[in-house]
Design a protein around this motif. Structure first.
Motif, PDB file in Angstrom:
ATOM      1  N   CYS A  25       4.073  12.848   2.539  1.00  0.00           N
ATOM      2  CA  CYS A  25       3.747  11.419   2.584  1.00  0.00           C
ATOM      3  C   CYS A  25       4.363  10.809   3.840  1.00  0.00           C
ATOM      4  CB  CYS A  25       4.281  10.734   1.326  1.00  0.00           C
ATOM      5  SG  CYS A  25       3.865   8.982   1.212  1.00  0.00           S
ATOM      6  N   SER A  26       3.503  10.341   4.750  1.00  0.00           N
ATOM      7  CA  SER A  26       3.963   9.724   5.997  1.00  0.00           C
ATOM      8  C   SER A  26       3.417   8.306   6.067  1.00  0.00           C
ATOM      9  CB  SER A  26       3.484  10.546   7.198  1.00  0.00           C
ATOM     10  OG  SER A  26       3.877  11.892   7.084  1.00  0.00           O
ATOM     11  N   VAL A  27       3.948   7.437   5.225  1.00  0.00           N
ATOM     12  CA  VAL A  27       3.456   6.063   5.162  1.00  0.00           C
ATOM     13  C   VAL A  27       4.612   5.103   5.396  1.00  0.00           C
ATOM     14  CG1 VAL A  27       1.553   6.624   3.609  1.00  0.00           C
ATOM     15  CG2 VAL A  27       3.759   5.965   2.655  1.00  0.00           C
ATOM     16  N   GLU A  28       4.277   3.922   5.822  1.00  0.00           N
ATOM     17  CA  GLU A  28       5.283   2.887   6.056  1.00  0.00           C
ATOM     18  C   GLU A  28       4.859   1.612   5.343  1.00  0.00           C
ATOM     19  OE1 GLU A  28       3.468   1.807  10.465  1.00  0.00           O
ATOM     20  OE2 GLU A  28       5.158   3.183  10.262  1.00  0.00           O
ATOM     21  N   SER A  29       5.744   0.701   5.270  1.00  0.00           N
ATOM     22  CA  SER A  29       5.494  -0.516   4.499  1.00  0.00           C
ATOM     23  C   SER A  29       4.361  -1.332   5.107  1.00  0.00           C
ATOM     24  CB  SER A  29       6.769  -1.358   4.437  1.00  0.00           C
ATOM     25  OG  SER A  29       6.531  -2.549   3.710  1.00  0.00           O
TER      26      SER A  29
ATOM     27  N   ILE B 179      -1.498  19.175   2.355  1.00  0.00           N
ATOM     28  CA  ILE B 179      -2.118  17.858   2.183  1.00  0.00           C
ATOM     29  C   ILE B 179      -1.142  16.799   2.678  1.00  0.00           C
ATOM     30  CG2 ILE B 179      -3.097  16.223   0.514  1.00  0.00           C
ATOM     31  CD1 ILE B 179      -3.609  18.699  -1.311  1.00  0.00           C
ATOM     32  N   GLU B 180      -1.683  15.820   3.381  1.00  0.00           N
ATOM     33  CA  GLU B 180      -0.835  14.756   3.916  1.00  0.00           C
ATOM     34  C   GLU B 180      -1.475  13.401   3.659  1.00  0.00           C
ATOM     35  OE1 GLU B 180       1.092  13.209   8.176  1.00  0.00           O
ATOM     36  OE2 GLU B 180      -0.414  14.808   8.145  1.00  0.00           O
ATOM     37  N   ALA B 181      -0.658  12.442   3.270  1.00  0.00           N
ATOM     38  CA  ALA B 181      -1.079  11.044   3.185  1.00  0.00           C
ATOM     39  C   ALA B 181      -0.415  10.306   4.337  1.00  0.00           C
ATOM     40  CB  ALA B 181      -0.678  10.437   1.849  1.00  0.00           C
ATOM     41  N   ARG B 182      -1.207   9.744   5.213  1.00  0.00           N
ATOM     42  CA  ARG B 182      -0.654   9.048   6.369  1.00  0.00           C
ATOM     43  C   ARG B 182      -1.327   7.692   6.507  1.00  0.00           C
ATOM     44  NH1 ARG B 182      -3.376  13.356  10.612  1.00  0.00           N
ATOM     45  NH2 ARG B 182      -5.446  12.355  10.761  1.00  0.00           N
ATOM     46  N   MET B 183      -0.761   6.848   7.336  1.00  0.00           N
ATOM     47  CA  MET B 183      -1.213   5.463   7.404  1.00  0.00           C
ATOM     48  C   MET B 183      -1.363   5.024   8.850  1.00  0.00           C
ATOM     49  SD  MET B 183       0.617   2.198   5.557  1.00  0.00           S
ATOM     50  CE  MET B 183       0.428   2.925   3.937  1.00  0.00           C
ATOM     51  N   SER B 184      -2.329   4.146   9.078  1.00  0.00           N
ATOM     52  CA  SER B 184      -2.500   3.509  10.376  1.00  0.00           C
ATOM     53  C   SER B 184      -2.926   2.077  10.125  1.00  0.00           C
ATOM     54  CB  SER B 184      -3.537   4.240  11.229  1.00  0.00           C
ATOM     55  OG  SER B 184      -4.813   4.187  10.597  1.00  0.00           O
ATOM     56  N   SER B 185      -2.804   1.232  11.138  1.00  0.00           N
ATOM     57  CA  SER B 185      -3.163  -0.168  10.937  1.00  0.00           C
ATOM     58  C   SER B 185      -3.721  -0.751  12.220  1.00  0.00           C
ATOM     59  CB  SER B 185      -1.945  -0.981  10.467  1.00  0.00           C
ATOM     60  OG  SER B 185      -0.905  -0.910  11.424  1.00  0.00           O
ATOM     61  N   SER B 186      -4.531  -1.777  12.038  1.00  0.00           N
ATOM     62  CA  SER B 186      -5.074  -2.547  13.152  1.00  0.00           C
ATOM     63  C   SER B 186      -4.762  -4.011  12.877  1.00  0.00           C
ATOM     64  CB  SER B 186      -6.582  -2.316  13.281  1.00  0.00           C
ATOM     65  OG  SER B 186      -7.256  -2.739  12.102  1.00  0.00           O
ATOM     66  N   ARG B 187      -5.312  -4.876  13.683  1.00  0.00           N
ATOM     67  CA  ARG B 187      -4.982  -6.291  13.545  1.00  0.00           C
ATOM     68  C   ARG B 187      -5.400  -6.843  12.187  1.00  0.00           C
ATOM     69  NH1 ARG B 187      -6.455 -11.048  17.924  1.00  0.00           N
ATOM     70  NH2 ARG B 187      -5.358 -12.752  16.852  1.00  0.00           N
ATOM     71  N   GLY B 188      -6.556  -6.398  11.683  1.00  0.00           N
ATOM     72  CA  GLY B 188      -7.053  -7.002  10.450  1.00  0.00           C
ATOM     73  C   GLY B 188      -7.136  -6.073   9.273  1.00  0.00           C
TER      74      GLY B 188
ATOM     75  N   LEU C 264       0.818  -1.210   0.000  1.00  0.00           N
ATOM     76  CA  LEU C 264       0.000   0.000   0.000  1.00  0.00           C
ATOM     77  C   LEU C 264       0.852   1.261   0.000  1.00  0.00           C
ATOM     78  CD1 LEU C 264      -2.898   0.974   0.008  1.00  0.00           C
ATOM     79  CD2 LEU C 264      -2.914   0.832   2.495  1.00  0.00           C
ATOM     80  N   ASP C 265       1.973   1.241   0.703  1.00  0.00           N
ATOM     81  CA  ASP C 265       2.827   2.430   0.736  1.00  0.00           C
ATOM     82  C   ASP C 265       3.374   2.757  -0.650  1.00  0.00           C
ATOM     83  OD1 ASP C 265       6.019   1.108   1.253  1.00  0.00           O
ATOM     84  OD2 ASP C 265       4.203  -0.112   1.345  1.00  0.00           O
TER      85      ASP C 265
END
Length: 450
Positions: free
Chosen positions: A298-302, A331-340, A277-278
């Motif tokens: 862009c503040s995204v990680e793998s 404008i910023e693109a950032r990422m977060s994640s959960s278990r699923g 996705l990054d």
């Protein structure tokens, strides 16, 4: 009835005959006559309903006719509103009767789906005390049905302790049914008019959005064809970049149109694959044109998700393009994640979307912004993006917490086989994906574009 006859005799005139009680027969005649009047009234209201342009004309005819036929002080129509209240329409003879005065019996008719009859002053005082204070001694309420929820209630009020007969109740129910049919026709006509307006807006917007880049492409192509030897390398590079940008704009719009058309006929296809996705976020950001004064960080990680890379880029392109066109300058693109799941958030510091429009913007043709200097959009980008997100088992939402935030959430890749079969939308449900999908319909057949 006196059936005697006059007979002249030698001693003078005499009367011969008998007195016959015709009460029963007169009662039957009156009942038949009343029933005929009521049937004629229903037919008259039906004719008004067919000819009227606005539903309020029909309601006015209903209240006047019902009051005249039943010889009561007046009748009211309470239209049920979405907030649980009522809009009231009625006879002038009732003065300033408010919806709150009769809402109790209207609610009873709604809850029981049956006629509510108040036969005397005691019953009126118990069920609707404000009516009793006005000197009204009997009442009847009949529900007006609707296609999804009931439209409202027809209420008849009388200052006498009147007995409403079975024929009276049948008459009122017939009137309510005619009014319900008129409401349905008016709603259908309004939907058709909205569809026609939407079609016109769609054609105008598509024509505008395609013509703008096409004009640039055509003009640059002619210039290059006619004078290519006169341009320097830098000018050639500039022209080539313009051609690429404008061609991409047209291609992106056509992609959205094709997705909308395929969703309408149930044939949108997505592939299940492991998607970084990054990488997709960075690729889309690199491909958009950012005007001077606007910054995109862009503040995204793998992160790897189970999705279709082409469709993911299509969604991200729509979100970032909207942010550049209508959002703030940061404008910023950032990422977060959960278990699923993994979420990408496209954030901008613009004024945001009004609260009343925050779900409406995902409907086809809807636009929350009219920015001066920006071309009018077709209004299907967010519709298509949400449909694609749901088709891939994810979601697309909007919130405002001081900044505008569009959140694309996709299922995390769980080492699933990369050779899974394609998933296909079948009338709003994807084959091979577990989550249900709401097919986004735009109401215009654009499949011919393909």
């Amino acid at each position: 009835r006196d059936t005697s006859r006059l007979i002249t005799t030698e001693s003078g005139p005499v009367y011969e005959g008998a007195m016959i009680d015709v009460t029963g027969r007169r009662g039957v005649e009156d009942e038949l006559w009343s029933r005929a009047v009521q049937q004629e009234a229903v037919a008259s209201i039906g004719q008004v309903a067919l000819e009227a342009d606005v539903i309020t004309d029909v309601m006015e005819s209903v209240t006047e006719t019902v009051s005249a036929v039943l010889r009561t002080e007046g009748s009211l129509i309470l239209e049920r509103s979405g907030e649980g209240g009522f809009e009231i329409y009625g006879s002038d003879r009732l003065g300033d009767v408010a919806a709150a005065d009769v809402s109790a019996i209207a609610d009873r008719a709604h809850m029981t789906a049956a006629s509510v009859v108040l036969r005397n002053e005691a019953e009126v005082r118990f069920a609707a005390p404000k009516l009793a204070e006005r000197g009204l001694r009997s009442a009847v309420a009949v529900m007006i049905p609707g296609s999804e929820i009931d439209f409202g209630t027809l209420v008849v009020l009388s200052s006498d302790e009147r007995v409403f007969t079975v024929d009276d109740l049948n008459f009122l129910q017939s009137v309510a049914n005619v009014l319900a049919a008129a409401v349905d026709r008016a709603s259908a006509r309004a939907r058709l008019e909205d569809l026609l307006r939407s079609k016109d807006a769609f054609v105008a917007s598509v024509s505008h959005e395609l013509r703008t880049p096409l004009t640039v492409v055509t003009g640059m192509a002619h210039e290059l064809n006619d004078r290519w030897k006169e341009f320097s390398d830098d000018e050639m590079a500039e022209f080539t970049n313009l051609l690429v940008e404008q061609s991409n704009d047209m291609s992106d719009l056509i992609d959205d149109l094709l997705i909308a058309a395929r969703a309408d006929i149930g044939s949108v296809i997505v592939r299940s694959e492991a998607v970084e996705l990054d990488v997709q976020v960075r690729t889309v950001i690199a491909g958009i044109t950012v005007p001077p004064g606007t910054t995109v960080t862009c503040s995204v990680e793998s992160r790897v998700v189970d999705a279709d890379s082409v469709r993911v880029r299509q969604i991200l392109r729509n979100l970032l393009t909207n942010a550049v066109r209508y959002g703030g300058t940061n404008i910023e693109a950032r990422m977060s994640s959960s278990r699923g799941a993994v979420a990408v958030e496209i954030v901008d510091d613009g004024a945001g979307i009004p609260e009343a429009d925050r779900e409406r913007i995902f409907d086809a043709y809807e636009r929350a912004h009219d920015t001066p200097g920006q071309p009018g959009s077709v209004g299907i980008g967010l519709t298509v993006s949400r449909a694609l997100a749901e088709l891939m088992g994810g979601s697309l939402t909007y919130r405002f917490d001081g900044k505008s935030v569009f959140t694309l959430e996709l299922p995390r890749e769980m080492n699933a086989s990369l050779n899974e079969p394609e998933a296909k939308m079948d009338r709003g449900k994807p084959i091979g994906l577990s989550s249900a999908v709401r097919s986004s319909r735009i109401g215009v057949d654009v499949a011919a574009i393909e």
